[in-house]
Design a protein around this motif. Sequence first.
Motif, mmCIF file in Angstrom:
data_model
loop_
_atom_site.group_PDB
_atom_site.id
_atom_site.type_symbol
_atom_site.label_atom_id
_atom_site.label_comp_id
_atom_site.label_asym_id
_atom_site.label_seq_id
_atom_site.Cartn_x
_atom_site.Cartn_y
_atom_site.Cartn_z
ATOM 1 N N SER A 93 39.090 47.132 41.259
ATOM 2 C CA SER A 93 38.730 45.714 41.212
ATOM 3 C C SER A 93 37.244 45.565 40.897
ATOM 4 C CB SER A 93 39.020 45.070 42.570
ATOM 5 O OG SER A 93 38.185 45.646 43.561
ATOM 6 N N LEU A 97 40.951 41.447 35.651
ATOM 7 C CA LEU A 97 40.852 42.193 36.907
ATOM 8 C C LEU A 97 41.592 41.432 38.001
ATOM 9 C CD1 LEU A 97 37.053 42.987 36.620
ATOM 10 C CD2 LEU A 97 38.941 44.571 36.225
ATOM 11 N N ASP A 123 40.641 40.575 40.874
ATOM 12 C CA ASP A 123 39.797 39.666 41.645
ATOM 13 C C ASP A 123 38.705 38.979 40.824
ATOM 14 O OD1 ASP A 123 38.350 41.961 41.220
ATOM 15 O OD2 ASP A 123 37.514 42.065 43.242
#
Length: 78
Positions: free
Chosen positions: A24, A48, A50
């Motif tokens: 992440s 991604l 996050d």
Amino acid sequence: AALRATLAEQILSGGEFSADEAESATEAEAKLASAGARYDAILLDVGLPDADGREFCAKLRRAGQRMPVIMVTGADAE
């Protein structure tokens, strides 16, 4: 995760480079900030879990990180 592992395996296969993986943006940011961290380049996914990879790249640049960033994506459109 599978694509990340495959890319890392290919980078390592020639024996000339090493690879470090992050799942992440949060994990990548921690690795980049760790004492003694030195990365010559980053392979960065656009999507991604996050964060948006483009925004993360801009954040790196604002923080003074100047290593090359290669953006990758599994998306079939821009």
